[in-house]
Design a protein around this motif. Structure first.
Motif, PDB file in Angstrom:
ATOM      1  N   PHE A  43     -63.222-133.183  -5.761  1.00  0.00           N
ATOM      2  CA  PHE A  43     -64.401-134.029  -5.609  1.00  0.00           C
ATOM      3  C   PHE A  43     -65.620-133.280  -6.135  1.00  0.00           C
ATOM      4  CE2 PHE A  43     -67.988-135.937  -3.386  1.00  0.00           C
ATOM      5  CZ  PHE A  43     -67.748-137.278  -3.636  1.00  0.00           C
ATOM      6  N   ASN A  44     -66.323-133.890  -7.098  1.00  0.00           N
ATOM      7  CA  ASN A  44     -67.535-133.280  -7.659  1.00  0.00           C
ATOM      8  C   ASN A  44     -68.750-133.834  -6.930  1.00  0.00           C
ATOM      9  OD1 ASN A  44     -69.429-131.983  -9.200  1.00  0.00           O
ATOM     10  ND2 ASN A  44     -69.006-133.108 -11.076  1.00  0.00           N
ATOM     11  N   GLU A  45     -69.406-132.961  -6.188  1.00  0.00           N
ATOM     12  CA  GLU A  45     -70.558-133.342  -5.365  1.00  0.00           C
ATOM     13  C   GLU A  45     -71.833-133.578  -6.163  1.00  0.00           C
ATOM     14  OE1 GLU A  45     -70.761-132.787  -1.728  1.00  0.00           O
ATOM     15  OE2 GLU A  45     -68.777-131.964  -1.420  1.00  0.00           O
ATOM     16  N   GLU A  46     -71.944-132.981  -7.342  1.00  0.00           N
ATOM     17  CA  GLU A  46     -73.232-132.946  -8.022  1.00  0.00           C
ATOM     18  C   GLU A  46     -73.102-133.247  -9.509  1.00  0.00           C
ATOM     19  OE1 GLU A  46     -76.247-129.387  -8.660  1.00  0.00           O
ATOM     20  OE2 GLU A  46     -75.748-129.670  -6.557  1.00  0.00           O
ATOM     21  N   GLY A  47     -72.361-134.272  -9.851  1.00  0.00           N
ATOM     22  CA  GLY A  47     -72.167-134.591 -11.254  1.00  0.00           C
ATOM     23  C   GLY A  47     -73.232-135.503 -11.821  1.00  0.00           C
ATOM     24  N   ASP A  48     -73.068-135.813 -13.085  1.00  0.00           N
ATOM     25  CA  ASP A  48     -74.008-136.648 -13.832  1.00  0.00           C
ATOM     26  C   ASP A  48     -73.291-137.918 -14.284  1.00  0.00           C
ATOM     27  OD1 ASP A  48     -75.853-137.764 -15.546  1.00  0.00           O
ATOM     28  OD2 ASP A  48     -75.813-136.110 -16.991  1.00  0.00           O
ATOM     29  N   ARG A  49     -73.680-139.064 -13.727  1.00  0.00           N
ATOM     30  CA  ARG A  49     -73.049-140.338 -14.104  1.00  0.00           C
ATOM     31  C   ARG A  49     -73.141-140.601 -15.599  1.00  0.00           C
ATOM     32  NH1 ARG A  49     -72.799-144.952  -9.868  1.00  0.00           N
ATOM     33  NH2 ARG A  49     -72.953-143.781  -7.951  1.00  0.00           N
ATOM     34  N   GLU A  86     -51.304-140.262  -2.703  1.00  0.00           N
ATOM     35  CA  GLU A  86     -50.566-140.084  -3.961  1.00  0.00           C
ATOM     36  C   GLU A  86     -49.726-138.810  -3.955  1.00  0.00           C
ATOM     37  OE1 GLU A  86     -50.515-142.332  -6.594  1.00  0.00           O
ATOM     38  OE2 GLU A  86     -51.552-143.584  -5.107  1.00  0.00           O
ATOM     39  N   ARG A  87     -49.787-138.076  -2.841  1.00  0.00           N
ATOM     40  CA  ARG A  87     -49.061-136.802  -2.688  1.00  0.00           C
ATOM     41  C   ARG A  87     -49.432-135.794  -3.780  1.00  0.00           C
ATOM     42  NH1 ARG A  87     -43.717-139.666  -0.551  1.00  0.00           N
ATOM     43  NH2 ARG A  87     -44.348-139.711   1.619  1.00  0.00           N
ATOM     44  N   LEU A  88     -50.735-135.713  -4.010  1.00  0.00           N
ATOM     45  CA  LEU A  88     -51.279-134.746  -4.957  1.00  0.00           C
ATOM     46  C   LEU A  88     -52.010-133.663  -4.167  1.00  0.00           C
ATOM     47  CD1 LEU A  88     -52.739-137.276  -7.546  1.00  0.00           C
ATOM     48  CD2 LEU A  88     -50.582-136.013  -7.707  1.00  0.00           C
ATOM     49  N   GLU A  89     -52.158-132.503  -4.752  1.00  0.00           N
ATOM     50  CA  GLU A  89     -52.844-131.404  -4.072  1.00  0.00           C
ATOM     51  C   GLU A  89     -54.348-131.581  -4.175  1.00  0.00           C
ATOM     52  OE1 GLU A  89     -53.281-126.538  -4.165  1.00  0.00           O
ATOM     53  OE2 GLU A  89     -52.098-127.538  -5.715  1.00  0.00           O
ATOM     54  N   HIS A  90     -55.022-131.660  -3.034  1.00  0.00           N
ATOM     55  CA  HIS A  90     -56.489-131.737  -3.017  1.00  0.00           C
ATOM     56  C   HIS A  90     -57.009-130.311  -3.024  1.00  0.00           C
ATOM     57  CE1 HIS A  90     -60.583-132.461  -1.639  1.00  0.00           C
ATOM     58  NE2 HIS A  90     -60.414-133.665  -2.146  1.00  0.00           N
ATOM     59  N   ILE A  91     -57.735-129.946  -4.084  1.00  0.00           N
ATOM     60  CA  ILE A  91     -58.188-128.559  -4.239  1.00  0.00           C
ATOM     61  C   ILE A  91     -59.626-128.343  -3.779  1.00  0.00           C
ATOM     62  CG2 ILE A  91     -56.503-127.986  -6.021  1.00  0.00           C
ATOM     63  CD1 ILE A  91     -58.695-128.421  -8.121  1.00  0.00           C
ATOM     64  N   GLY A  92     -60.201-129.344  -3.105  1.00  0.00           N
ATOM     65  CA  GLY A  92     -61.532-129.177  -2.528  1.00  0.00           C
ATOM     66  C   GLY A  92     -62.615-129.881  -3.311  1.00  0.00           C
ATOM     67  N   SER A  93     -63.819-129.335  -3.196  1.00  0.00           N
ATOM     68  CA  SER A  93     -64.957-129.943  -3.890  1.00  0.00           C
ATOM     69  C   SER A  93     -65.674-128.883  -4.714  1.00  0.00           C
ATOM     70  CB  SER A  93     -65.901-130.607  -2.895  1.00  0.00           C
ATOM     71  OG  SER A  93     -66.436-129.662  -2.012  1.00  0.00           O
ATOM     72  N   THR A  94     -66.462-129.381  -5.654  1.00  0.00           N
ATOM     73  CA  THR A  94     -67.197-128.511  -6.554  1.00  0.00           C
ATOM     74  C   THR A  94     -68.590-129.093  -6.765  1.00  0.00           C
ATOM     75  OG1 THR A  94     -67.109-127.412  -8.708  1.00  0.00           O
ATOM     76  CG2 THR A  94     -66.394-129.697  -8.667  1.00  0.00           C
ATOM     77  N   ARG A  95     -69.439-128.359  -7.421  1.00  0.00           N
ATOM     78  CA  ARG A  95     -70.775-128.827  -7.833  1.00  0.00           C
ATOM     79  C   ARG A  95     -70.906-128.515  -9.319  1.00  0.00           C
ATOM     80  NH1 ARG A  95     -74.225-130.036  -3.718  1.00  0.00           N
ATOM     81  NH2 ARG A  95     -73.513-129.466  -1.637  1.00  0.00           N
ATOM     82  N   PRO A 126     -69.566-137.320 -11.590  1.00  0.00           N
ATOM     83  CA  PRO A 126     -69.494-137.122 -10.140  1.00  0.00           C
ATOM     84  C   PRO A 126     -68.307-137.860  -9.523  1.00  0.00           C
ATOM     85  CG  PRO A 126     -71.065-138.842 -10.626  1.00  0.00           C
ATOM     86  CD  PRO A 126     -70.582-138.290 -11.963  1.00  0.00           C
ATOM     87  N   GLY A 127     -67.930-137.432  -8.348  1.00  0.00           N
ATOM     88  CA  GLY A 127     -66.909-138.147  -7.594  1.00  0.00           C
ATOM     89  C   GLY A 127     -65.540-137.513  -7.704  1.00  0.00           C
ATOM     90  N   CYS A 128     -64.533-138.360  -7.584  1.00  0.00           N
ATOM     91  CA  CYS A 128     -63.144-137.932  -7.486  1.00  0.00           C
ATOM     92  C   CYS A 128     -62.510-137.803  -8.870  1.00  0.00           C
ATOM     93  CB  CYS A 128     -62.391-138.966  -6.644  1.00  0.00           C
ATOM     94  SG  CYS A 128     -60.818-138.425  -6.014  1.00  0.00           S
ATOM     95  N   VAL A 129     -61.848-136.669  -9.112  1.00  0.00           N
ATOM     96  CA  VAL A 129     -61.216-136.408 -10.411  1.00  0.00           C
ATOM     97  C   VAL A 129     -59.798-135.896 -10.178  1.00  0.00           C
ATOM     98  CG1 VAL A 129     -61.314-134.998 -12.516  1.00  0.00           C
ATOM     99  CG2 VAL A 129     -63.427-135.847 -11.489  1.00  0.00           C
ATOM    100  N   VAL A 130     -58.851-136.403 -10.984  1.00  0.00           N
ATOM    101  CA  VAL A 130     -57.482-135.882 -10.985  1.00  0.00           C
ATOM    102  C   VAL A 130     -57.348-135.008 -12.221  1.00  0.00           C
ATOM    103  CG1 VAL A 130     -55.031-136.453 -11.145  1.00  0.00           C
ATOM    104  CG2 VAL A 130     -56.552-137.927  -9.846  1.00  0.00           C
ATOM    105  N   TRP A 131     -56.926-133.758 -12.011  1.00  0.00           N
ATOM    106  CA  TRP A 131     -56.746-132.812 -13.106  1.00  0.00           C
ATOM    107  C   TRP A 131     -55.262-132.686 -13.430  1.00  0.00           C
ATOM    108  CZ3 TRP A 131     -61.058-131.730 -15.486  1.00  0.00           C
ATOM    109  CH2 TRP A 131     -62.256-131.699 -14.776  1.00  0.00           C
ATOM    110  N   SER A 132     -54.908-132.866 -14.686  1.00  0.00           N
ATOM    111  CA  SER A 132     -53.537-132.699 -15.177  1.00  0.00           C
ATOM    112  C   SER A 132     -52.518-133.512 -14.378  1.00  0.00           C
ATOM    113  CB  SER A 132     -53.128-131.225 -15.174  1.00  0.00           C
ATOM    114  OG  SER A 132     -54.011-130.482 -15.981  1.00  0.00           O
ATOM    115  N   GLY A 133     -52.965-134.603 -13.776  1.00  0.00           N
ATOM    116  CA  GLY A 133     -52.059-135.471 -13.039  1.00  0.00           C
ATOM    117  C   GLY A 133     -51.512-134.900 -11.746  1.00  0.00           C
ATOM    118  N   LYS A 134     -52.056-133.755 -11.270  1.00  0.00           N
ATOM    119  CA  LYS A 134     -51.498-133.180 -10.048  1.00  0.00           C
ATOM    120  C   LYS A 134     -52.490-132.589  -9.057  1.00  0.00           C
ATOM    121  CE  LYS A 134     -50.093-129.278 -12.847  1.00  0.00           C
ATOM    122  NZ  LYS A 134     -48.968-128.521 -13.354  1.00  0.00           N
TER     123      LYS A 134
END
Length: 108
Positions: A79-85, A52-61, A67-75
């Motif tokens: 990836f959240n390694e330790e989220g709560d479904r 999608e040509r978006l900037e991947h800013i890494g992963s977080t906990r 959990p999982g993949c999140v797009v922030w502000s459309g850009k």
């Protein structure tokens, strides 16, 4: 010599292609479960950002967020390694985030 040739051939062989994914961005609800798109893996999240040509800013906990993949502000993609479904996609939507989920094979 034959051993080196076959090793070189195996290393140069193309890996089988995975079925294409159809991505779904959610601001509410959640990924996973019967009839729902699934969560992306960390690698799939990186591939999504690249495609999608978006900037991947890494992963977080971040346990308080989905959990999982999140797009922030459309850009930016993270990836959240330790989220709560149970938190649902609304947990990121309030901060201008959307969950990225996928259907297999490009169809719902």
């Amino acid at each position: 010599a034959a051993g080196r040739h076959s090793a070189r051939g195996a290393a140069g062989a193309a890996a089988p292609l995975a079925a294409p994914l159809r991505y779904v961005l959610l601001g509410t609800g959640s990924c996973g479960g019967p009839g729902k798109p699934r969560l992306l893996s960390r690698e799939e999240c990186t591939q999504y950002a690249r495609g999608e040509r978006l900037e991947h800013i890494g992963s977080t906990r971040e346990p308080a967020e989905f959990p999982g993949c999140v797009v922030w502000s459309g850009k930016h993609v993270e990836f959240n390694e330790e989220g709560d479904r149970e938190a649902g996609c609304g947990s990121v939507q309030r901060n201008r985030g959307r969950c990225v989920c996928a259907h297999e094979g490009g169809v719902a």
